[in-house]
Scaffold this motif. Structure first.
Motif, PDB file in Angstrom:
ATOM      1  N   ALA A 143       0.794  -1.118   0.153  1.00 40.59           N
ATOM      2  CA  ALA A 143       0.036   0.157   0.085  1.00 40.59           C
ATOM      3  C   ALA A 143       0.818   1.226  -0.062  1.00 40.59           C
ATOM      4  CB  ALA A 143      -0.991  -0.031   1.273  1.00 40.59           C
ATOM      5  N   HIS A 144       2.185   1.340   0.044  1.00 44.99           N
ATOM      6  CA  HIS A 144       3.065   2.540   0.085  1.00 44.99           C
ATOM      7  C   HIS A 144       2.925   3.300   1.259  1.00 44.99           C
ATOM      8  CE1 HIS A 144       4.427   1.108  -3.975  1.00 44.99           C
ATOM      9  NE2 HIS A 144       3.292   1.065  -4.413  1.00 44.99           N
ATOM     10  N   ILE A 145       2.368   2.467   2.507  1.00 45.82           N
ATOM     11  CA  ILE A 145       2.409   3.509   3.757  1.00 45.82           C
ATOM     12  C   ILE A 145       3.282   2.814   4.482  1.00 45.82           C
ATOM     13  CG2 ILE A 145       0.192   4.029   3.188  1.00 45.82           C
ATOM     14  CD1 ILE A 145      -0.692   1.802   5.060  1.00 45.82           C
ATOM     15  N   SER A 146       3.467   3.415   5.884  1.00 41.30           N
ATOM     16  CA  SER A 146       4.238   3.335   6.852  1.00 41.30           C
ATOM     17  C   SER A 146       3.603   1.998   7.506  1.00 41.30           C
ATOM     18  CB  SER A 146       4.557   4.240   7.889  1.00 41.30           C
ATOM     19  OG  SER A 146       4.903   3.868   8.986  1.00 41.30           O
ATOM     20  N   PRO A 147       4.800   0.949   7.950  1.00 39.49           N
ATOM     21  CA  PRO A 147       4.090  -0.246   8.527  1.00 39.49           C
ATOM     22  C   PRO A 147       3.945   0.144   9.787  1.00 39.49           C
ATOM     23  CG  PRO A 147       6.525  -0.686   7.436  1.00 39.49           C
ATOM     24  CD  PRO A 147       6.045   0.732   7.440  1.00 39.49           C
ATOM     25  N   THR A 148       4.543   1.230  10.580  1.00 39.59           N
ATOM     26  CA  THR A 148       3.858   1.427  11.809  1.00 39.59           C
ATOM     27  C   THR A 148       2.324   2.099  11.882  1.00 39.59           C
ATOM     28  OG1 THR A 148       6.123   2.202  12.581  1.00 39.59           O
ATOM     29  CG2 THR A 148       4.282   2.997  13.861  1.00 39.59           C
ATOM     30  N   TRP A 149       2.322   2.880  10.789  1.00 39.30           N
ATOM     31  CA  TRP A 149       0.897   3.566  10.644  1.00 39.30           C
ATOM     32  C   TRP A 149      -0.206   2.478  10.361  1.00 39.30           C
ATOM     33  CZ3 TRP A 149      -2.302   7.023  11.747  1.00 39.30           C
ATOM     34  CH2 TRP A 149      -3.546   7.499  10.580  1.00 39.30           C
ATOM     35  N   TYR A 150       0.155   1.512   9.448  1.00 38.21           N
ATOM     36  CA  TYR A 150      -1.010   0.278   9.063  1.00 38.21           C
ATOM     37  C   TYR A 150      -1.119  -0.487  10.442  1.00 38.21           C
ATOM     38  CZ  TYR A 150      -2.979  -3.586   7.400  1.00 38.21           C
ATOM     39  OH  TYR A 150      -4.237  -4.804   7.291  1.00 38.21           O
ATOM     40  N   THR A 151      -0.273  -0.604  11.291  1.00 35.04           N
ATOM     41  CA  THR A 151      -0.380  -1.496  12.503  1.00 35.04           C
ATOM     42  C   THR A 151      -1.171  -0.706  13.460  1.00 35.04           C
ATOM     43  OG1 THR A 151       1.841  -2.554  12.218  1.00 35.04           O
ATOM     44  CG2 THR A 151       1.283  -2.499  14.301  1.00 35.04           C
ATOM     45  N   TRP A 152      -0.870   0.669  13.684  1.00 31.72           N
ATOM     46  CA  TRP A 152      -1.930   1.227  14.555  1.00 31.72           C
ATOM     47  C   TRP A 152      -3.077   1.326  13.761  1.00 31.72           C
ATOM     48  CZ3 TRP A 152       1.517   6.526  15.108  1.00 31.72           C
ATOM     49  CH2 TRP A 152       2.426   6.274  15.669  1.00 31.72           C
ATOM     50  N   LEU A 153      -3.445   1.355  12.530  1.00 32.94           N
ATOM     51  CA  LEU A 153      -4.904   1.104  12.094  1.00 32.94           C
ATOM     52  C   LEU A 153      -5.433  -0.180  12.424  1.00 32.94           C
ATOM     53  CD1 LEU A 153      -4.702   2.550   8.255  1.00 32.94           C
ATOM     54  CD2 LEU A 153      -5.724   3.815  10.331  1.00 32.94           C
ATOM     55  N   GLU A 154      -4.782  -1.140  12.634  1.00 34.59           N
ATOM     56  CA  GLU A 154      -5.230  -2.512  12.829  1.00 34.59           C
ATOM     57  C   GLU A 154      -5.286  -2.542  14.359  1.00 34.59           C
ATOM     58  OE1 GLU A 154      -4.037  -6.126  11.655  1.00 34.59           O
ATOM     59  OE2 GLU A 154      -3.930  -5.945   9.787  1.00 34.59           O
ATOM     60  N   GLN A 155      -4.867  -1.753  15.180  1.00 35.78           N
ATOM     61  CA  GLN A 155      -4.797  -1.761  16.512  1.00 35.78           C
ATOM     62  C   GLN A 155      -5.691  -0.599  17.109  1.00 35.78           C
ATOM     63  OE1 GLN A 155      -0.844  -1.399  17.871  1.00 35.78           O
ATOM     64  NE2 GLN A 155      -0.383  -3.531  17.612  1.00 35.78           N
ATOM     65  N   GLY A 156      -6.587   0.065  16.008  1.00 34.31           N
ATOM     66  CA  GLY A 156      -7.306   1.069  16.620  1.00 34.31           C
ATOM     67  C   GLY A 156      -6.611   2.346  16.920  1.00 34.31           C
ATOM     68  N   ARG A 157      -5.447   2.570  16.741  1.00 33.36           N
ATOM     69  CA  ARG A 157      -4.689   3.713  17.266  1.00 33.36           C
ATOM     70  C   ARG A 157      -4.313   4.802  16.202  1.00 33.36           C
ATOM     71  NH1 ARG A 157       0.543   0.712  19.047  1.00 33.36           N
ATOM     72  NH2 ARG A 157       1.096   2.954  19.654  1.00 33.36           N
ATOM     73  N   GLY A 158      -4.618   4.550  15.163  1.00 36.24           N
ATOM     74  CA  GLY A 158      -4.106   5.295  13.850  1.00 36.24           C
ATOM     75  C   GLY A 158      -4.917   6.620  13.682  1.00 36.24           C
ATOM     76  N   GLY A 159      -5.972   6.818  14.432  1.00 32.55           N
ATOM     77  CA  GLY A 159      -6.941   7.972  13.860  1.00 32.55           C
ATOM     78  C   GLY A 159      -7.667   7.568  12.571  1.00 32.55           C
TER      79      GLY A 159
END
Length: 275
Positions: free
Chosen positions: A45-61
Motif C-alpha cells: 500500500a506504500h504506507i508506513s508499517p507503523t501506521w498500518y499497524t496502528w490502524l489495525e490496533q485502532g490507534r491510528g486515527g
C-alpha cells in the motif's frame, strides 16, 4: 466476536489480510499465522508499517481517503468490501468509480423486460442509455435502432427534433435534464471524460449552452415525478416516474415510467404487441 469488534476497522483489515496467500505476491518464508504480514500489506500500500499497524490496533486515527484506496488495492478488496472499508474508516462511502458500460447483465435485462407496460431504461452517470425494455422503445425512443455511441438522453433532447416534439414542456424537461446531468457527472468524477461531449452540445445548441452556463444542479424528484409526452401514435401520455440505483453499480441508474391509469397501460400494451 462482539458487535463492536465485528464493526471495527482494525478487525476488518485483519480479516482481509489473513485470507491472502503470501506466495501469490512473491513473499516467502515460514509463517506462524496465515495471510500477509502487516508490514507486507504496508509495503503493497506504500504506507508506513507503523501506521498500518496502528490502524489495525485502532490507534491510528482517521485515515485519509487516499490511504484507504491504497489499502483497498493492497488487500484486493472487492467493490462492496472497499465501500465497507470507507464506511468503517471515514463514516461515508468512497467516491464512485466510473466504468465504461455497453450493456447490462441478463438479470437486469430480465427485470426491465418484466415491466410490460412501463417504459424502463438503465443509464450511466453520463446519461448514456445502456439497456431498455420494449415499452421504452415504443414510448420513448427506439434505442436499438441507434449506434451505441448515439444513445444519449441529452443528445436526443437537444439535437433530435422528433424527441423535442414529443415533450409536453420541453423547456422544463431540458432544464431538469441538464441540472441532473451536471449533478451525476460531478458525483461520478466524470468532468474530464464528458468535456468533449459538453463542448459539442454547446457548439450546436445555444439552449444547452445557456442552461449549462447557469450552473443549476437538480436531482430526480425535483421535476414533479410526472413525464408528459405528445406521442405520434399514442397521443397525449402521462407517466409517473421513479429513479432507482442499481445494486453494486453506483455508476448506473434505472428509471421506470408507470402509466397513470389502466387505459393508458392497455394502449401501451397494444402498441408494444404491434411492434
Amino acid at each position: 466476536m462482539s458487535v463492536n469488534s465485528a464493526l471495527s476497522l482494525g478487525d476488518f483489515l485483519r480479516s482481509r489480510r489473513v485470507r491472502l496467500d503470501p506466495a501469490s505476491f512473491g513473499f516467502s518464508g515460514r509463517r506462524r499465522t496465515p495471510g500477509l504480514r502487516r508490514e507486507e500489506v504496508a509495503q503493497r500500500a506504500h504506507i508506513s508499517p507503523t501506521w498500518y499497524t496502528w490502524l489495525e490496533q485502532g490507534r491510528g486515527g482517521a485515515p485519509s481517503p487516499e490511504v484507504l484506496e491504497r489499502i483497498a488495492g493492497a488487500l484486493l478488496l472487492t467493490d462492496p468490501e472497499r465501500e465497507h472499508l470507507f464506511m468503517l474508516g471515514l463514516g461515508r462511502p468512497p467516491e464512485v468509480r466510473y466504468r465504461s458500460v455497453e450493456t447490462v447483465n441478463p438479470r437486469l435485462q430480465r427485470l426491465l423486460d418484466s415491466l410490460e407496460t412501463s417504459p424502463a431504461i438503465i443509464k450511466t452517470a453520463s446519461w448514456d442509455v445502456v439497456a431498455w425494455n420494449r415499452a421504452a422503445a415504443v414510448v420513448l425512443t427506439d434505442y436499438g435502432a441507434l449506434p451505441a455511441d448515439q444513445r444519449n438522453i441529452l443528445r436526443f433532447l437537444f439535437l433530435d427534433p422528433a424527441a423535442r416534439a414529443k415533450q409536453h414542456d420541453w423547456d422544463s424537461v431540458a432544464r431538469f435534464v441538464v441540472g441532473a446531468f451536471r449533478a451525476d457527472v460531478a458525483r461520478a468524477g466524470l468532468a474530464s471524460e464528458v468535456g468533449a461531449f459538453v463542448d459539442e452540445l454547446i457548439a450546436v445548441s445555444p439552449e444547452f449552452e445557456a442552461l449549462w452556463r447557469s450552473n443549476e444542479v437538480l436531482i430526480h424528484g425535483e421535476a414533479g415525478g410526472v413525464k408528459r409526452l405528445k406521442h405520434p401514435e399514442l397521443g397525449s401520455i402521462e407517466l409517473e416516474y421513479s429513479a432507482f440505483s442499481v445494486d453494486g453499480r453506483p455508476d448506473l441508474g434505472m428509471i421506470v415510467y408507470m402509466p397513470l391509469d389502466s387505459e393508458m397501460a392497455e394502449r401501451i400494451r397494444q402498441r408494444v404487441a404491434q411492434t
